[in-house]
Design a protein around this motif. Structure first.
Motif, PDB file in Angstrom:
ATOM      1  N   GLU A 362       0.833  -1.197   0.000  1.00 51.32           N
ATOM      2  CA  GLU A 362       0.000   0.000   0.000  1.00 51.32           C
ATOM      3  C   GLU A 362       0.870   1.250   0.000  1.00 51.32           C
ATOM      4  O   GLU A 362       2.093   1.188  -0.102  1.00 51.32           O
ATOM      5  CB  GLU A 362      -0.949  -0.015   1.206  1.00 51.32           C
ATOM      6  CG  GLU A 362      -2.127  -0.967   1.054  1.00 51.32           C
ATOM      7  CD  GLU A 362      -1.737  -2.429   1.098  1.00 51.32           C
ATOM      8  OE1 GLU A 362      -0.886  -2.787   1.939  1.00 51.32           O
ATOM      9  OE2 GLU A 362      -2.260  -3.212   0.283  1.00 51.32           O
ATOM     10  N   GLN A 388      -1.658  -6.687   9.676  1.00 52.91           N
ATOM     11  CA  GLN A 388      -2.943  -6.041   9.464  1.00 52.91           C
ATOM     12  C   GLN A 388      -2.810  -4.534   9.576  1.00 52.91           C
ATOM     13  O   GLN A 388      -1.964  -4.019  10.306  1.00 52.91           O
ATOM     14  CB  GLN A 388      -3.975  -6.531  10.491  1.00 52.91           C
ATOM     15  CG  GLN A 388      -4.432  -7.963  10.304  1.00 52.91           C
ATOM     16  CD  GLN A 388      -5.523  -8.347  11.281  1.00 52.91           C
ATOM     17  OE1 GLN A 388      -5.597  -7.800  12.389  1.00 52.91           O
ATOM     18  NE2 GLN A 388      -6.390  -9.275  10.889  1.00 52.91           N
ATOM     19  N   HIS A 389      -3.674  -3.835   8.818  1.00 48.85           N
ATOM     20  CA  HIS A 389      -3.789  -2.392   8.963  1.00 48.85           C
ATOM     21  C   HIS A 389      -4.589  -2.073  10.219  1.00 48.85           C
ATOM     22  O   HIS A 389      -5.177  -2.966  10.857  1.00 48.85           O
ATOM     23  CB  HIS A 389      -4.487  -1.793   7.734  1.00 48.85           C
ATOM     24  CG  HIS A 389      -3.689  -1.923   6.475  1.00 48.85           C
ATOM     25  ND1 HIS A 389      -2.567  -1.163   6.216  1.00 48.85           N
ATOM     26  CD2 HIS A 389      -3.853  -2.742   5.390  1.00 48.85           C
ATOM     27  CE1 HIS A 389      -2.078  -1.485   5.035  1.00 48.85           C
ATOM     28  NE2 HIS A 389      -2.831  -2.439   4.511  1.00 48.85           N
ATOM     29  N   LYS A 390      -4.627  -0.814  10.575  1.00 49.33           N
ATOM     30  CA  LYS A 390      -5.356  -0.387  11.764  1.00 49.33           C
ATOM     31  C   LYS A 390      -6.849  -0.661  11.638  1.00 49.33           C
ATOM     32  O   LYS A 390      -7.551  -0.847  12.636  1.00 49.33           O
ATOM     33  CB  LYS A 390      -5.126   1.098  12.021  1.00 49.33           C
ATOM     34  CG  LYS A 390      -3.700   1.433  12.419  1.00 49.33           C
ATOM     35  CD  LYS A 390      -3.538   2.922  12.673  1.00 49.33           C
ATOM     36  CE  LYS A 390      -2.105   3.248  13.079  1.00 49.33           C
ATOM     37  NZ  LYS A 390      -1.914   4.709  13.325  1.00 49.33           N
ATOM     38  N   ASN A 391      -7.363  -0.698  10.410  1.00 48.30           N
ATOM     39  CA  ASN A 391      -8.795  -0.951  10.204  1.00 48.30           C
ATOM     40  C   ASN A 391      -9.125  -2.443  10.178  1.00 48.30           C
ATOM     41  O   ASN A 391     -10.268  -2.828   9.934  1.00 48.30           O
ATOM     42  CB  ASN A 391      -9.279  -0.294   8.922  1.00 48.30           C
ATOM     43  CG  ASN A 391      -8.530  -0.776   7.684  1.00 48.30           C
ATOM     44  OD1 ASN A 391      -7.735  -1.718   7.738  1.00 48.30           O
ATOM     45  ND2 ASN A 391      -8.780  -0.119   6.565  1.00 48.30           N
ATOM     46  N   GLY A 392      -8.124  -3.296  10.398  1.00 49.15           N
ATOM     47  CA  GLY A 392      -8.354  -4.729  10.458  1.00 49.15           C
ATOM     48  C   GLY A 392      -8.119  -5.466   9.162  1.00 49.15           C
ATOM     49  O   GLY A 392      -8.053  -6.705   9.144  1.00 49.15           O
ATOM     50  N   LEU A 393      -7.960  -4.747   8.045  1.00 50.44           N
ATOM     51  CA  LEU A 393      -7.709  -5.403   6.760  1.00 50.44           C
ATOM     52  C   LEU A 393      -6.282  -5.922   6.703  1.00 50.44           C
ATOM     53  O   LEU A 393      -5.361  -5.344   7.282  1.00 50.44           O
ATOM     54  CB  LEU A 393      -7.962  -4.425   5.614  1.00 50.44           C
ATOM     55  CG  LEU A 393      -9.408  -3.943   5.440  1.00 50.44           C
ATOM     56  CD1 LEU A 393      -9.477  -2.925   4.307  1.00 50.44           C
ATOM     57  CD2 LEU A 393     -10.358  -5.114   5.175  1.00 50.44           C
ATOM     58  N   LYS A 395      -2.646  -6.660   5.313  1.00 54.02           N
ATOM     59  CA  LYS A 395      -1.688  -5.943   4.474  1.00 54.02           C
ATOM     60  C   LYS A 395      -1.264  -6.825   3.303  1.00 54.02           C
ATOM     61  O   LYS A 395      -1.256  -8.051   3.395  1.00 54.02           O
ATOM     62  CB  LYS A 395      -0.456  -5.551   5.278  1.00 54.02           C
ATOM     63  CG  LYS A 395      -0.708  -4.510   6.350  1.00 54.02           C
ATOM     64  CD  LYS A 395       0.598  -4.138   7.062  1.00 54.02           C
ATOM     65  CE  LYS A 395       0.355  -3.064   8.116  1.00 54.02           C
ATOM     66  NZ  LYS A 395       1.605  -2.693   8.829  1.00 54.02           N
TER      67      LYS A 395
END
Length: 619
Positions: A362, A388-393, A395
């Motif tokens: 990203e 994982q990203h902070k939004n839970g998705l 990476k």
């Protein structure tokens, strides 16, 4: 007996006397000029109404009479006068008016006659002005005409004729990533007001990251992107255009038409009105600049070049369509987004002994999240972790073969930083290549035995500035293109330079229909490109950044960065938001109109196939 005047008569006398002292000049089309056109009313208090046109219905009675008389005598002889705000509100300061145009007010019996000792100034003929306020030096007049000519031609190339209704504009500039430099350059443009707190009610917003809330307030362009020929006959393409000062900024056929225009007799051809601009472009439209006309330094979908995964996927699609191998331009690359991609990657590289560099897929820059691994097993263990990203998705990652044989500068690794500019004005999308760049060197000698030392392997300023040897070998760990040219020979440098420029063009083509998909009226973005060279002088694109570092680290960038940003403002901001008329050379922000940005991509000259892939370039 001495006759006295009533107070009303005296005010009328004062009003007429000060009006008559304004400088006069002749203008070909007063309705298509920059600036306010105030409506003077008897009862106005600190108020200016804007007249959108010069129709007879909108003029005062004494002006209507003058207009009717002048039309009956000579329709081409329109004498005009500079006026300011309402007399009642400004009183004597009206002698320093805001610049606008209106037909001349006839003298009356209260007007003080002009002294015969005052030498009559030359009439305005398209460049030259008469009146005490205007400097009559030839050098000033030529500079002024050249600036107006430059703005007109840049705007014509975007299919617009600018009509400004305000005398100053507002900008908000963030403090991050050397925003102070941008702010200082804007403040030099005296018609700009830089505000700190208001981001919504400004004409120009400069931020380090994209502001989607600001972008959605910008209207989409009404202009259909057409293949504009600028009314050029095919046999006129033989005219030499390379010596023209704007030859690299504008399409070739427009340069040819400009050459023909400038060869006309008389100086007035350097100031163009709307009718003259229509001779260049069939699809030109009047673009009115108001206090609500906005522009942002980021575009929608900028991640299609700025994120590492999208850059790879878009270039891969483009090169495959054109029967080219993407890995002739990028190092061997894999995009890992799930376990199935990881399995395919492991199978492909089961028996290879390669060093790999892993990057976040990203949007990241400045070396964040980059790691180097000795073999495929280390990569496998890392990718199997929970990321994982902070939004839970989850990476995703770009796994790239590490270039183990880089060309070295005094035994140390380096990369090349270049810049490209994307603009979307009036639906016309263009890509520019900046002709200068610089070399970023590492602080430690290159070796493959210590892959964890980022001072050896990553040349980003954000990394190298923490090294104890930063600036020890080169000031600011930077060298110029000229120094690098001497290091590798001019022939080799030209080979590398042309390859970098071609890859930059390929990026614009690959993302042609993805960047700024709604074609907002005024958008632009500056990208930073990082290249590497191996010891066989193969040139590789490493990444493209949406927020390239603009810090002035070291003496080289102290001069480089102001020129880069000033050239950007000259190309994108100044023609769209032109200054009002001015009187003296002290108001000139710049004398030189040369620009190091070079037009390499023009959406109106491209052809797309059914899959929205660019297949032809007519520039």
């Amino acid at each position: 007996m001495r006759k006295t005047h009533s107070p009303q008569g005296f005010q009328y006398f004062m009003k007429r006397r000060y009006e008559q002292r304004f400088p006069k000049f002749k203008f070909q089309d007063p309705g298509e000029t920059y600036g306010l056109m105030p409506l003077i009313t008897q009862n106005s208090h600190l108020r200016t109404e804007i007249i959108q046109s010069n129709s007879a219905e909108q003029l005062q009675p004494h002006q209507q009479k003058r207009t009717a008389n002048s039309q009956s005598k000579d329709k081409t002889d329109d004498t005009c006068i500079l006026i300011g705000n309402t007399l009642k509100s400004l009183e004597r300061r009206v002698l320093k008016p805001r610049i606008s145009y209106q037909p001349e007010i006839l003298p009356n019996k209260f007007t003080k006659p002009r002294s015969k000792s005052i030498k009559k100034q030359p009439k305005f003929d398209g460049i030259y002005f008469e009146g005490e306020k205007f400097c009559q030096e030839l050098e000033f007049q030529e500079k002024y005409a050249n600036i107006r000519q430059y703005y007109n031609y840049i705007n014509i190339s975007n299919g617009i004729f600018i009509k400004s209704t305000v005398n100053y504009y507002k900008a908000n500039v963030s403090k991050s990533n050397n925003g102070q430099l941008v702010k200082n350059l804007l403040k030099q443009r005296w018609w700009w007001l830089v505000v700190d707190n208001d981001k919504d009610n400004v004409n120009f917003l400069w931020e380090s990251s994209r502001n989607d809330n600001f972008i959605i307030t910008m209207p989409c362009s009404e202009q259909i992107d057409t293949n504009d020929t600028f009314n050029i006959q095919q046999d006129q393409f033989d005219i030499q255009i390379h010596s023209h000062p704007y030859a690299k900024l504008l399409p070739k056929n427009l340069i040819i038409q400009m050459n023909l225009q400038e060869k006309q007799i008389g100086k007035s051809n350097k100031l163009l009105n709307y009718d003259q601009c229509q001779q260049f472009c069939d699809h030109i439209r009047i673009f009115e600049i108001t206090s609500n006309t906005k522009i942002h330094n980021h575009i929608q979908n900028n991640t299609h070049l700025g994120s590492k995964k999208n850059l790879f996927l878009n270039l891969k699609k483009y090169y495959e369509f054109n029967s080219l191998n993407v890995f002739e331009f990028l190092p061997l690359t894999y995009h890992i987004k799930n376990k199935f991609d990881l399995e395919n990657y492991l199978i492909d590289n089961m028996n290879t002994k390669k060093i790999w560099i892993v990057k976040p897929g990203e949007l990241t820059n400045r070396g964040h999240g980059i790691q180097i691994f000795q073999n495929i097993n280390e990569v496998n263990m890392f990718l199997k972790g929970n990321h994982q990203h902070k939004n839970g998705l989850s990476k995703t990652f770009i796994v790239q073969q590490y270039i183990t044989n880089p060309l070295l500068y005094n035994q140390r690794k380096f990369d090349i930083r270049c810049f490209i500019l994307f603009t979307g004005i009036n639906g016309k999308q263009k890509g520019y290549w900046y002709q200068e760049g610089y070399i970023r060197t590492s602080s430690k000698e290159f070796n493959l035995n210590n892959l964890s030392n980022k001072m050896i392997h990553l040349t980003n300023d954000a990394v190298q500035k923490y090294s104890e040897d930063y600036g020890k070998f080169e000031k600011g760990n930077k060298i110029s293109f000229e120094e690098f040219k001497r290091f590798i020979t001019p022939e080799k440098f030209n080979q590398v330079y042309q390859k970098m420029k071609q890859i930059a063009l390929d990026q614009f083509k690959a993302a042609a229909e993805l960047l700024d998909p709604l074609k907002r009226e005024n958008t632009f973005e500056l990208f930073g490109l990082d290249f590497m060279i191996d010891d066989s002088f193969n040139t590789w694109l490493i990444e493209t950044n949406t927020n390239p570092c603009l810090e002035q680290t070291g003496p080289l960038l102290t001069g480089f960065m102001p020129q880069l940003i000033d050239n950007l403002l000259k190309l994108v901001i100044d023609p769209l938001y032109p200054p009002p008329q001015f009187y003296t050379s002290k108001k000139f922000v710049y004398d030189c109109l040369n620009n190091k940005f070079e037009l390499i991509y023009d959406s109106s000259k491209m052809k797309l196939n059914r899959k929205n892939v660019v297949i032809d370039n007519e520039l």
